[in-house]
Scaffold this motif. Structure first.
Motif: not given
Length: 340
Positions: A243, A278, A287, A291, A293, A301, A304-306
């Motif tokens: 990550s 960001d 992104r 990610t 996801k 979980k 998820a956004d890493d």
């Protein structure tokens, strides 16, 4: 009569032993020889003697469970003993640290070089959540205090044990001052695919890998599916995808973070809150397709956004047991196999 009973018991025990051995040979737990598939070659090897310092390309390197020889063996800590990286001090990107004559030659633009060797006191330091022993290098501490304008900072060298996260690695796996794992692998094909999605291509040094691989038949992101690999004669566990934090947004040639103009000043806050920014590259593009996801890490979980690029490895030892190997090493040009 007693003798016959004894022979009968021996016969029964022998039969049980034979049945057990046959069952074991047919058992699904019996270790099967894995199939090796050639997928590419090593195109670059990079060590970072100083954590967050400039990378140093080498043609060959010794290998141990702790990582490549000299990799992340030295580290800067603040007055509390907490590690300092480019996330807090982007200027570290410009520091060249070269192992030499049993010590370290340290240099940076617009400042005098210093050769440090003499070691001082043992102290407790922290790298992320891990606390371990390290040894201060006093002359280096003075140099970094001036260069980083960070009062009370110290240069330390690796000494104490630090274990890798056992959720992903063998129980005895250790590392030095890396962020979490002793090796990082990256693929040129994957970087190429990422660059095709961005307006401006970025060099591989943004991701600070140790082992870079490529090959005619190697597909982008193929490394996502690897479990065990062999590089030359050395076997590695592919422990987990890497990550990415703020580091890939920092220009390694200038020490300037993306989106901050000429700002390379020291930050006073701790490392924990300095995740990827960001709106800057390569985070923005990652992104859109890399990610947790997107990659289907539904059972994790917290991922998820890493955003992910590269694979963390642990050394499992020498793969070719029949050969007499006096030094465990890998080199540029070594063949890369996957085991399945």
């Amino acid at each position: 009569m007693a003798e016959m009973e004894l022979w009968s018991q021996v016969s029964v025990l022998a039969l049980v032993l034979v049945v057990a051995l046959v069952s074991l040979s047919l058992s699904p737990w019996k270790k099967k020889k894995k199939k090796a598939t050639e997928v590419g070659k090593v195109t670059s090897l990079i060590i970072y003697p100083l954590k967050s310092g400039a990378g140093m390309e080498v043609k060959a390197s010794g290998v141990s469970g702790l990582g490549l020889e000299f990799d992340r063996q030295w580290m800067v800590v603040d007055f509390r003993g907490a590690f300092v990286s480019q996330r807090r001090a982007p200027k570290l990107a410009l520091v060249k640290a070269v192992p030499k004559d049993g010590g370290l030659l340290v240099s940076a633009p617009r400042t005098s070089d210093v050769f440090v060797k003499e070691e001082g006191a043992t102290l407790a330091v922290r790298c992320w959540d891990d606390v371990m022993e390290a040894t201060e290098v006093p002359e280096g501490s003075k140099w970094f205090e001036t260069y980083l304008e960070m009062k009370g900072c110290k240069l330390v060298t690796h000494k104490g044990d630090r274990y890798v996260d056992r959720r992903y690695a063998p129980r005895d796996a250790k590392t030095k001052f890396s962020d979490g794992f002793p090796f990082l692998l990256a693929s040129e094909k994957s970087l190429g695919d990422l660059n095709r999605r961005m307006k401006e291509a970025l060099p591989m040094d943004r991701f600070r890998p140790n082992i870079v691989v490529d090959g005619p038949s190697l597909e982008a992101w193929a490394e996502d599916s690897w479990k065990t690999i062999v590089v030359g004669s050395q076997t590695f566990l592919v422990a987990k995808p890497c990550s990415r934090c703020k580091m890939p947004t920092i220009d390694q040639a200038s020490g300037i973070p993306a989106g901050e103009g000429s700002n390379s000043k020291l930050r006073d806050d701790d490392e924990g809150g300095l995740g990827p920014d960001d709106g800057v590259e390569p985070t923005t593009t990652l992104r859109t397709f890399r990610t947790g996801k997107h990659l289907g890490f539904l059972d994790k979980k917290h991922w998820a956004d890493d955003v992910f690029f590269g694979q963390n490895l642990c050394h499992l030892g020498t793969g070719e047991k029949k050969k007499k190997i006096t030094r465990e090493e890998i080199k540029v040009g070594d063949t890369l196999w996957t085991l399945s």
